[in-house]
Design a protein around this motif. Structure first.
Motif, PDB file in Angstrom:
ATOM      1  N   VAL A 128       0.830  -1.208   0.000  1.00  0.00           N
ATOM      2  CA  VAL A 128       0.000   0.000   0.000  1.00  0.00           C
ATOM      3  C   VAL A 128       0.862   1.256   0.000  1.00  0.00           C
ATOM      4  O   VAL A 128       0.468   2.288  -0.547  1.00  0.00           O
ATOM      5  CB  VAL A 128      -0.995   0.013   1.190  1.00  0.00           C
ATOM      6  N   SER A 129       2.054   1.156   0.586  1.00  0.00           N
ATOM      7  CA  SER A 129       2.976   2.295   0.569  1.00  0.00           C
ATOM      8  C   SER A 129       3.487   2.555  -0.840  1.00  0.00           C
ATOM      9  O   SER A 129       3.534   3.700  -1.302  1.00  0.00           O
ATOM     10  CB  SER A 129       4.143   2.027   1.519  1.00  0.00           C
ATOM     11  N   GLN A 130       3.835   1.481  -1.534  1.00  0.00           N
ATOM     12  CA  GLN A 130       4.386   1.618  -2.882  1.00  0.00           C
ATOM     13  C   GLN A 130       3.364   2.147  -3.882  1.00  0.00           C
ATOM     14  O   GLN A 130       3.716   2.891  -4.804  1.00  0.00           O
ATOM     15  CB  GLN A 130       4.924   0.259  -3.352  1.00  0.00           C
ATOM     16  N   VAL A 131       2.099   1.773  -3.714  1.00  0.00           N
ATOM     17  CA  VAL A 131       1.076   2.226  -4.670  1.00  0.00           C
ATOM     18  C   VAL A 131       0.511   3.597  -4.298  1.00  0.00           C
ATOM     19  O   VAL A 131      -0.354   4.117  -5.001  1.00  0.00           O
ATOM     20  CB  VAL A 131      -0.078   1.195  -4.792  1.00  0.00           C
ATOM     21  N   HIS A 134      -2.077   6.417   0.737  1.00  0.00           N
ATOM     22  CA  HIS A 134      -1.513   7.061   1.925  1.00  0.00           C
ATOM     23  C   HIS A 134      -2.332   6.808   3.194  1.00  0.00           C
ATOM     24  O   HIS A 134      -1.768   6.509   4.252  1.00  0.00           O
ATOM     25  CB  HIS A 134      -1.377   8.564   1.677  1.00  0.00           C
ATOM     26  N   ARG A 135      -3.650   6.916   3.107  1.00  0.00           N
ATOM     27  CA  ARG A 135      -4.482   6.697   4.295  1.00  0.00           C
ATOM     28  C   ARG A 135      -4.379   5.251   4.755  1.00  0.00           C
ATOM     29  O   ARG A 135      -4.243   4.977   5.946  1.00  0.00           O
ATOM     30  CB  ARG A 135      -5.940   7.049   3.986  1.00  0.00           C
ATOM     31  N   HIS A 136      -4.459   4.319   3.812  1.00  0.00           N
ATOM     32  CA  HIS A 136      -4.339   2.902   4.164  1.00  0.00           C
ATOM     33  C   HIS A 136      -2.959   2.613   4.754  1.00  0.00           C
ATOM     34  O   HIS A 136      -2.831   1.801   5.683  1.00  0.00           O
ATOM     35  CB  HIS A 136      -4.552   2.026   2.929  1.00  0.00           C
ATOM     36  N   THR A 137      -1.936   3.258   4.207  1.00  0.00           N
ATOM     37  CA  THR A 137      -0.579   3.044   4.714  1.00  0.00           C
ATOM     38  C   THR A 137      -0.477   3.455   6.176  1.00  0.00           C
ATOM     39  O   THR A 137       0.078   2.721   7.002  1.00  0.00           O
ATOM     40  CB  THR A 137       0.443   3.840   3.883  1.00  0.00           C
ATOM     41  N   ILE A 138      -1.027   4.604   6.507  1.00  0.00           N
ATOM     42  CA  ILE A 138      -0.966   5.078   7.887  1.00  0.00           C
ATOM     43  C   ILE A 138      -1.784   4.167   8.805  1.00  0.00           C
ATOM     44  O   ILE A 138      -1.326   3.781   9.883  1.00  0.00           O
ATOM     45  CB  ILE A 138      -1.466   6.535   7.967  1.00  0.00           C
ATOM     46  N   HIS A 167       4.118   9.288   4.968  1.00  0.00           N
ATOM     47  CA  HIS A 167       2.897   9.458   4.177  1.00  0.00           C
ATOM     48  C   HIS A 167       1.980  10.542   4.720  1.00  0.00           C
ATOM     49  O   HIS A 167       1.049  10.963   4.019  1.00  0.00           O
ATOM     50  CB  HIS A 167       2.140   8.126   4.111  1.00  0.00           C
ATOM     51  N   LEU A 168       2.219  10.989   5.936  1.00  0.00           N
ATOM     52  CA  LEU A 168       1.344  11.991   6.551  1.00  0.00           C
ATOM     53  C   LEU A 168       1.199  13.261   5.720  1.00  0.00           C
ATOM     54  O   LEU A 168       0.066  13.731   5.502  1.00  0.00           O
ATOM     55  CB  LEU A 168       1.852  12.318   7.960  1.00  0.00           C
ATOM     56  N   PRO A 169       2.289  13.855   5.196  1.00  0.00           N
ATOM     57  CA  PRO A 169       2.148  15.096   4.426  1.00  0.00           C
ATOM     58  C   PRO A 169       1.438  14.901   3.086  1.00  0.00           C
ATOM     59  O   PRO A 169       1.055  15.883   2.437  1.00  0.00           O
ATOM     60  CB  PRO A 169       3.589  15.556   4.201  1.00  0.00           C
ATOM     61  N   LYS A 170       1.277  13.649   2.672  1.00  0.00           N
ATOM     62  CA  LYS A 170       0.680  13.356   1.369  1.00  0.00           C
ATOM     63  C   LYS A 170      -0.837  13.192   1.438  1.00  0.00           C
ATOM     64  O   LYS A 170      -1.487  13.018   0.406  1.00  0.00           O
ATOM     65  CB  LYS A 170       1.325  12.101   0.776  1.00  0.00           C
ATOM     66  N   LEU A 171      -1.392  13.229   2.640  1.00  0.00           N
ATOM     67  CA  LEU A 171      -2.839  13.127   2.791  1.00  0.00           C
ATOM     68  C   LEU A 171      -3.516  14.404   2.317  1.00  0.00           C
ATOM     69  O   LEU A 171      -3.026  15.504   2.564  1.00  0.00           O
ATOM     70  CB  LEU A 171      -3.209  12.894   4.262  1.00  0.00           C
ATOM     71  N   ASN A 172      -4.657  14.260   1.647  1.00  0.00           N
ATOM     72  CA  ASN A 172      -5.418  15.440   1.247  1.00  0.00           C
ATOM     73  C   ASN A 172      -6.000  16.145   2.474  1.00  0.00           C
ATOM     74  O   ASN A 172      -6.026  17.369   2.543  1.00  0.00           O
ATOM     75  CB  ASN A 172      -6.542  15.043   0.291  1.00  0.00           C
ATOM     76  N   LYS A 173      -6.480  15.342   3.423  1.00  0.00           N
ATOM     77  CA  LYS A 173      -6.992  15.866   4.684  1.00  0.00           C
ATOM     78  C   LYS A 173      -6.412  15.021   5.816  1.00  0.00           C
ATOM     79  O   LYS A 173      -6.496  13.795   5.787  1.00  0.00           O
ATOM     80  CB  LYS A 173      -8.522  15.825   4.714  1.00  0.00           C
ATOM     81  N   VAL A 174      -5.862  15.670   6.822  1.00  0.00           N
ATOM     82  CA  VAL A 174      -5.182  14.953   7.905  1.00  0.00           C
ATOM     83  C   VAL A 174      -6.171  14.180   8.763  1.00  0.00           C
ATOM     84  O   VAL A 174      -5.947  13.016   9.117  1.00  0.00           O
ATOM     85  CB  VAL A 174      -4.370  15.941   8.772  1.00  0.00           C
TER      86      VAL A 174
END
Length: 202
Positions: A128-131, A134-138, A167-174
């Motif tokens: 999930v990190s590679q694809v 971001h939310r699933h990764t966290i 992946h936190l900074p890559k979320l559209n909404k935290v």
């Protein structure tokens, strides 16, 4: 959520069998997410005959995961273990559904928190990190870290936390993810750990 379920129910009379089954599956998953396991199980059983007329591998796998969640939520662990698909057969699209079922089984028996499970979670986390999910990764990284702490694998917990922070900074909404990670960071820091290397099993 309840209002949306009702809207979906009203659509069923005007849909094809395929669409109807998809709506039912979504209803079951919604009930599961709400913790309404008896109702979810009842709806699953009621739609089982319909599902059998639609033999598609991905649908069968998704239904098996829904069934496993229903059974685990009702404390019927042995039946849930029989229903849950083998991880080696799992379609990556359903990784998080497998995780949801496994969480319930772990809540029922912490003995299932083995290093073998940790190895499977790490594989899912890598995917999930590679694809870029971001939310699933966290979500997965936090669960992985908490399970690792329970096994005494602090190094693994730290590594998972690092992945989550990336992946936190890559979320559209935290949506509170930052607070969740900060809380986990504190828990790891408070853990008595005398080594900076992973334990043998992890």
């Amino acid at each position: 959520a309840l209002a949306f379920l009702q809207q979906q129910e009203e659509k069923i009379t005007s849909t094809t069998a395929d669409d109807c089954l998809s709506i039912h599956n979504f209803q079951i998953k919604t009930l599961l997410n709400m913790g309404r396991y008896s109702e979810a199980m009842e709806l699953f059983d009621r739609t089982d005959e319909l599902a059998k007329t639609y033999q598609w591998q991905k649908n069968n796998q998704f239904r098996s995961l829904l069934k496993a969640r229903c059974l685990a939520g009702l404390g019927r662990d042995e039946e849930a273990m029989e229903a849950i698909p083998a991880w080696s057969d799992l379609v990556p699209e359903f990784y998080m559904d497998w995780v949801d079922a496994s969480k319930l089984l772990l809540n029922n028996s912490s003995e299932r928190n083995t290093w073998q499970l940790g190895r499977l979670i790490q594989k899912m986390l890598d995917h999930v990190s590679q694809v870029g999910a971001h939310r699933h990764t966290i979500t997965l990284a936090v669960w992985h870290a908490k399970l690792a702490l329970a096994r005494g694998a602090v190094w693994t917990a730290r590594r998972s936390l690092d992945v989550a922070y990336q992946h936190l900074p890559k979320l559209n909404k935290v949506r509170g993810a930052d607070l969740l990670l900060d809380s986990l960071k504190l828990s790891i820091a408070q853990t008595n750990d005398n080594s900076s290397l992973p334990v043998a099993a992890d």
